[in-house]
Design an enzyme around this catalytic site. Structure first.
Site, PDB file in Angstrom:
ATOM      1  N   GLU A 272       0.855  -1.305   0.307  1.00 24.51           N
ATOM      2  CA  GLU A 272      -0.736  -0.066  -0.357  1.00 24.51           C
ATOM      3  C   GLU A 272       0.702   1.189   0.002  1.00 24.51           C
ATOM      4  OE1 GLU A 272      -2.238   2.058  -0.283  1.00 24.51           O
ATOM      5  OE2 GLU A 272      -4.236   0.960   0.481  1.00 24.51           O
ATOM      6  N   ASP A 273      -0.155   2.172  -0.583  1.00 26.10           N
ATOM      7  CA  ASP A 273       0.698   3.642  -0.351  1.00 26.10           C
ATOM      8  C   ASP A 273       0.722   4.423   0.657  1.00 26.10           C
ATOM      9  OD1 ASP A 273      -0.736   4.240  -0.951  1.00 26.10           O
ATOM     10  OD2 ASP A 273      -1.116   5.321  -2.596  1.00 26.10           O
TER      11      ASP A 273
ATOM     12  N   ASP B  19      -4.315   5.829   6.607  1.00 23.60           N
ATOM     13  CA  ASP B  19      -4.209   7.470   6.706  1.00 23.60           C
ATOM     14  C   ASP B  19      -5.373   6.789   7.976  1.00 23.60           C
ATOM     15  OD1 ASP B  19      -4.795   9.916   7.125  1.00 23.60           O
ATOM     16  OD2 ASP B  19      -6.335  10.448   5.604  1.00 23.60           O
TER      17      ASP B  19
ATOM     18  N   PHE C  76      -1.481  16.355   3.754  1.00 26.98           N
ATOM     19  CA  PHE C  76      -1.221  15.287   2.354  1.00 26.98           C
ATOM     20  C   PHE C  76      -0.425  15.928   1.387  1.00 26.98           C
ATOM     21  CE2 PHE C  76      -3.006  13.991  -1.641  1.00 26.98           C
ATOM     22  CZ  PHE C  76      -4.633  13.013  -1.256  1.00 26.98           C
TER      23      PHE C  76
ATOM     24  N   ARG D 215       1.863  11.787  -9.537  1.00 34.80           N
ATOM     25  CA  ARG D 215       2.165  10.380  -9.356  1.00 34.80           C
ATOM     26  C   ARG D 215       3.125  10.600 -10.361  1.00 34.80           C
ATOM     27  NH1 ARG D 215      -2.102   7.977  -7.406  1.00 34.80           N
ATOM     28  NH2 ARG D 215      -4.658   8.043  -8.681  1.00 34.80           N
TER      29      ARG D 215
HETATM   30  P1  5GP Z   1      -7.738   5.363   5.164  1.00 38.59           P
HETATM   31  O1  5GP Z   1      -8.733   4.757   4.747  1.00 38.59           O
HETATM   32  O2  5GP Z   1      -6.681   4.884   5.869  1.00 38.59           O
HETATM   33  O3  5GP Z   1      -7.882   6.589   5.827  1.00 38.59           O
HETATM   34  O4  5GP Z   1      -7.102   6.340   3.256  1.00 38.59           O
HETATM   35  C1  5GP Z   1      -5.998   5.176   2.795  1.00 38.59           C
HETATM   36  C2  5GP Z   1      -5.957   5.677   1.742  1.00 38.59           C
HETATM   37  O5  5GP Z   1      -6.160   7.493   0.864  1.00 38.59           O
HETATM   38  C3  5GP Z   1      -4.932   5.583   0.613  1.00 38.59           C
HETATM   39  O6  5GP Z   1      -4.777   4.328   0.294  1.00 38.59           O
HETATM   40  C4  5GP Z   1      -4.825   6.882  -0.297  1.00 38.59           C
HETATM   41  O7  5GP Z   1      -5.435   6.386  -1.511  1.00 38.59           O
HETATM   42  C5  5GP Z   1      -5.201   8.145   0.601  1.00 38.59           C
HETATM   43  N1  5GP Z   1      -4.738   8.534   0.944  1.00 38.59           N
HETATM   44  C6  5GP Z   1      -4.900   9.122   2.510  1.00 38.59           C
HETATM   45  N2  5GP Z   1      -3.888  10.323   2.770  1.00 38.59           N
HETATM   46  C7  5GP Z   1      -2.924  10.506   1.793  1.00 38.59           C
HETATM   47  C8  5GP Z   1      -2.290  11.729   1.220  1.00 38.59           C
HETATM   48  O8  5GP Z   1      -1.523  12.086   2.248  1.00 38.59           O
HETATM   49  N3  5GP Z   1      -1.644  11.632   0.729  1.00 38.59           N
HETATM   50  C9  5GP Z   1      -2.468  10.765  -0.310  1.00 38.59           C
HETATM   51  N4  5GP Z   1      -2.156  10.583  -2.485  1.00 38.59           N
HETATM   52  N5  5GP Z   1      -3.466  10.055  -0.400  1.00 38.59           N
HETATM   53  C10 5GP Z   1      -3.632   9.597   0.897  1.00 38.59           C
END
Ligand code: 5GP
Length: 175
Positions: free
Chosen positions: A99-100, A103, A152, A165
């Site tokens: 995973e990237d 959050d 972000f 990207r």
């Molecule tokens: P979560 O479900 O943990 O809140 O969010 C995970 C997903 O939100 C990640 O796979 C990504 O796609 C997006 N995301 C959350 N924070 C960021 C951020 O700081 N930058 C970017 N580009 N995507 C984020």
């Protein structure tokens, strides 16, 4: 007039390369002799995945899953759904999710629950970046590149409205 967001470098390409080396060393050690299947989470993980697998000295296979929860906004909708599921059989495989960023943990938690239904022999989670201060659902990250602040971030596969990207470093978008 379209205003361009201000980007501030957070993690350089050299630091990313060192972290990817470190993660690959750990994964190489832990996955020797296993039936490895790496699952990348589209789209954000594709650059990380491409660099990571070329450092893995393992007979692995790959697949990708595409989820949706974020739209054009920077906040998660909190509702995740599978847009493109896994086609590779997972039963008995040692599955590593790539995973990237984590959050709130909502996406990772949903994904791990979805993958568990496919009965892998083992299921672990690798994330390039993590925002621990934002967590709403606890997630155990087995292999982590960097903890990042509650900002972000974009670059190295991570987007903002599908842009940035391609940047080789990771940046914070300044508000
Ligand atoms: P979560 O479900 O943990 O809140 O969010 C995970 C997903 O939100 C990640 O796979 C990504 O796609 C997006 N995301 C959350 N924070 C960021 C951020 O700081 N930058 C970017 N580009 N995507 C984020």
């Amino acid at each position: 007039m379209v205003t361009q967001p201000q980007l501030r470098i957070l993690i350089s390409r050299d630091e990313i390369a060192k972290a990817v080396d470190r993660l690959a060393r750990e994964i190489n050690k832990d996955y020797q002799g296993k039936q490895s299947l790496l699952i990348g989470v589209l789209k954000g993980s594709f650059v990380f995945m491409a660099d990571l697998i070329r450092r893995l000295d393992l007979p692995l296979e790959l697949d990708f899953v595409r989820l949706s929860s974020y739209g054009a906004a920077r906040e998660s909708s909190g509702k995740v759904r599978v847009v493109q599921g896994i086609k590779t059989p997972m039963k008995g495989r040692d599955v590593l999710v790539v995973e990237d960023i984590v959050d709130t943990g909502i996406t990772a938690s949903f994904l791990l629950d979805y993958l568990k239904t496919k009965k892998p022999a083992s299921l672990k989670f690798c994330a390039l970046t993590d925002k621990p201060s934002r967590r709403r659902i606890p997630i155990s990250i087995d292999y982590l590149g960097f903890a990042v602040p509650d900002k972000f971030v974009v670059g190295y596969g991570l987007d903002c409205d599908e842009k940035f990207r391609n940047l080789p470093d990771i940046y914070v978008i300044e508000d």
